[in-house]
Scaffold this motif. Sequence first.
Motif, PDB file in Angstrom:
ATOM      1  N   PRO A 110      11.735   8.595  -4.453  1.00  0.00           N
ATOM      2  CA  PRO A 110      12.017   8.627  -3.010  1.00  0.00           C
ATOM      3  C   PRO A 110      11.822  10.017  -2.402  1.00  0.00           C
ATOM      4  N   ILE A 111      12.156  11.050  -3.168  1.00  0.00           N
ATOM      5  CA  ILE A 111      11.976  12.417  -2.667  1.00  0.00           C
ATOM      6  C   ILE A 111      10.491  12.726  -2.514  1.00  0.00           C
ATOM      7  N   ILE A 112       9.711  12.373  -3.526  1.00  0.00           N
ATOM      8  CA  ILE A 112       8.263  12.606  -3.467  1.00  0.00           C
ATOM      9  C   ILE A 112       7.641  11.797  -2.334  1.00  0.00           C
ATOM     10  N   ALA A 113       8.066  10.549  -2.178  1.00  0.00           N
ATOM     11  CA  ALA A 113       7.538   9.714  -1.090  1.00  0.00           C
ATOM     12  C   ALA A 113       7.860  10.327   0.276  1.00  0.00           C
ATOM     13  N   THR A 114       9.061  10.839   0.431  1.00  0.00           N
ATOM     14  CA  THR A 114       9.451  11.475   1.695  1.00  0.00           C
ATOM     15  C   THR A 114       8.607  12.713   1.964  1.00  0.00           C
ATOM     16  N   VAL A 115       8.410  13.534   0.943  1.00  0.00           N
ATOM     17  CA  VAL A 115       7.585  14.740   1.086  1.00  0.00           C
ATOM     18  C   VAL A 115       6.152  14.352   1.458  1.00  0.00           C
ATOM     19  N   LEU A 116       5.620  13.336   0.798  1.00  0.00           N
ATOM     20  CA  LEU A 116       4.254  12.894   1.100  1.00  0.00           C
ATOM     21  C   LEU A 116       4.138  12.348   2.520  1.00  0.00           C
ATOM     22  N   MET A 117       5.138  11.601   2.958  1.00  0.00           N
ATOM     23  CA  MET A 117       5.102  11.061   4.322  1.00  0.00           C
ATOM     24  C   MET A 117       5.194  12.168   5.363  1.00  0.00           C
ATOM     25  N   ASP A 118       5.975  13.210   5.061  1.00  0.00           N
ATOM     26  CA  ASP A 118       6.073  14.353   5.984  1.00  0.00           C
ATOM     27  C   ASP A 118       4.775  15.156   5.998  1.00  0.00           C
ATOM     28  N   ALA A 119       4.174  15.320   4.826  1.00  0.00           N
ATOM     29  CA  ALA A 119       2.943  16.123   4.720  1.00  0.00           C
ATOM     30  C   ALA A 119       1.729  15.387   5.284  1.00  0.00           C
ATOM     31  N   PHE A 120       1.748  14.056   5.213  1.00  0.00           N
ATOM     32  CA  PHE A 120       0.616  13.245   5.678  1.00  0.00           C
ATOM     33  C   PHE A 120       1.125  12.158   6.616  1.00  0.00           C
ATOM     34  N   PRO A 121       1.522  12.531   7.838  1.00  0.00           N
ATOM     35  CA  PRO A 121       2.093  11.537   8.751  1.00  0.00           C
ATOM     36  C   PRO A 121       1.083  10.437   9.104  1.00  0.00           C
ATOM     37  N   ASN A 122       1.612   9.227   9.215  1.00  0.00           N
ATOM     38  CA  ASN A 122       0.824   8.048   9.598  1.00  0.00           C
ATOM     39  C   ASN A 122      -0.315   7.746   8.631  1.00  0.00           C
ATOM     40  N   GLN A 123      -0.177   8.155   7.371  1.00  0.00           N
ATOM     41  CA  GLN A 123      -1.182   7.849   6.347  1.00  0.00           C
ATOM     42  C   GLN A 123      -0.469   7.276   5.126  1.00  0.00           C
ATOM     43  N   TYR A 124      -0.995   6.191   4.605  1.00  0.00           N
ATOM     44  CA  TYR A 124      -0.356   5.579   3.441  1.00  0.00           C
ATOM     45  C   TYR A 124      -1.069   5.897   2.136  1.00  0.00           C
ATOM     46  N   TRP A 125      -2.249   6.445   2.193  1.00  0.00           N
ATOM     47  CA  TRP A 125      -2.996   6.699   0.956  1.00  0.00           C
ATOM     48  C   TRP A 125      -2.283   7.666   0.008  1.00  0.00           C
ATOM     49  N   PRO A 126      -1.511   8.673   0.494  1.00  0.00           N
ATOM     50  CA  PRO A 126      -0.809   9.534  -0.476  1.00  0.00           C
ATOM     51  C   PRO A 126       0.240   8.772  -1.298  1.00  0.00           C
ATOM     52  N   LEU A 127       0.900   7.797  -0.678  1.00  0.00           N
ATOM     53  CA  LEU A 127       1.864   6.987  -1.421  1.00  0.00           C
ATOM     54  C   LEU A 127       1.152   6.135  -2.470  1.00  0.00           C
ATOM     55  N   ALA A 128       0.020   5.573  -2.070  1.00  0.00           N
ATOM     56  CA  ALA A 128      -0.780   4.803  -3.027  1.00  0.00           C
ATOM     57  C   ALA A 128      -1.275   5.699  -4.151  1.00  0.00           C
ATOM     58  N   ALA A 129      -1.692   6.911  -3.812  1.00  0.00           N
ATOM     59  CA  ALA A 129      -2.168   7.854  -4.831  1.00  0.00           C
ATOM     60  C   ALA A 129      -1.050   8.200  -5.808  1.00  0.00           C
ATOM     61  N   TYR A 130       0.156   8.348  -5.307  1.00  0.00           N
ATOM     62  CA  TYR A 130       1.302   8.636  -6.175  1.00  0.00           C
ATOM     63  C   TYR A 130       1.520   7.492  -7.174  1.00  0.00           C
ATOM     64  N   ILE A 131       1.453   6.262  -6.699  1.00  0.00           N
ATOM     65  CA  ILE A 131       1.599   5.102  -7.582  1.00  0.00           C
ATOM     66  C   ILE A 131       0.448   5.065  -8.587  1.00  0.00           C
ATOM     67  N   ILE A 132      -0.755   5.351  -8.116  1.00  0.00           N
ATOM     68  CA  ILE A 132      -1.917   5.351  -9.009  1.00  0.00           C
ATOM     69  C   ILE A 132      -1.761   6.404 -10.106  1.00  0.00           C
ATOM     70  N   VAL A 133      -1.350   7.602  -9.739  1.00  0.00           N
ATOM     71  CA  VAL A 133      -1.163   8.679 -10.733  1.00  0.00           C
ATOM     72  C   VAL A 133      -0.127   8.268 -11.771  1.00  0.00           C
ATOM     73  N   ASN A 134       1.007   7.744 -11.318  1.00  0.00           N
ATOM     74  CA  ASN A 134       2.035   7.293 -12.259  1.00  0.00           C
ATOM     75  C   ASN A 134       1.523   6.171 -13.152  1.00  0.00           C
ATOM     76  N   SER A 135       0.749   5.270 -12.592  1.00  0.00           N
ATOM     77  CA  SER A 135       0.209   4.153 -13.370  1.00  0.00           C
ATOM     78  C   SER A 135      -0.821   4.629 -14.388  1.00  0.00           C
ATOM     79  N   VAL A 136      -1.623   5.611 -14.015  1.00  0.00           N
ATOM     80  CA  VAL A 136      -2.596   6.175 -14.956  1.00  0.00           C
ATOM     81  C   VAL A 136      -1.867   6.871 -16.107  1.00  0.00           C
ATOM     82  N   ILE A 137      -0.811   7.593 -15.795  1.00  0.00           N
ATOM     83  CA  ILE A 137      -0.013   8.238 -16.854  1.00  0.00           C
ATOM     84  C   ILE A 137       0.566   7.176 -17.783  1.00  0.00           C
ATOM     85  N   SER A 138       1.136   6.130 -17.219  1.00  0.00           N
ATOM     86  CA  SER A 138       1.701   5.047 -18.033  1.00  0.00           C
ATOM     87  C   SER A 138       0.630   4.371 -18.875  1.00  0.00           C
ATOM     88  N   LEU A 139      -0.506   4.095 -18.259  1.00  0.00           N
ATOM     89  CA  LEU A 139      -1.601   3.449 -18.976  1.00  0.00           C
ATOM     90  C   LEU A 139      -2.065   4.308 -20.147  1.00  0.00           C
TER      91      LEU A 139
END
Length: 157
Positions: A110-139
């Motif tokens: 939630p902290i990272i998501a909040t920081v990303l939303m503040d840094a990239f207002p009105n854009q959802y791709w940073p949140l998707a990128a965060y999920i992708i990075v975590n998923s790649v690490i898990s994979l």
Amino acid sequence: MLQAVNVAAILEFCTIPLFGFLSDRLSRRATYMTGCVLLIVFALPYFALLETRDAAWIMVATVLGLSICHALLYSVQASLIPELFGTRLRCTGASIGYQLAVPLSGGIAPIIATVLMDAFPNQYWPLAAYIIVNSVISLTCVILLAETSRKDISSGA
């Protein structure tokens, strides 16, 4: 959103045992890797569907995300992680893994998501990128694990 989560939870109640059964037949690693790949593929479409602000598309996104992607991962964790350890260390090893993963990944999300939303207002791709990075690490981690679903775990180091 509440209705979407409720519908997804009802469906996930059925898909978790189904994917657990499939992991017994196929393999735990393959099931978990499939979940990681689906999360990687679905991250951008998920947020795009939420961005429509249309209740039907939000329902679709939530139901697919939880009842398929999340269920594939969650269904095998209870067997995949403990099977990695011999009987002497099984409880401790699995517990340490869970206890470290929660604050380091889920707890700060939630902290990272909040920081990303503040840094990239009105854009959802940073949140998707965060999920992708975590998923790649898990994979990557799961690819490096030994397959345990066919192994006798009643004893061992």
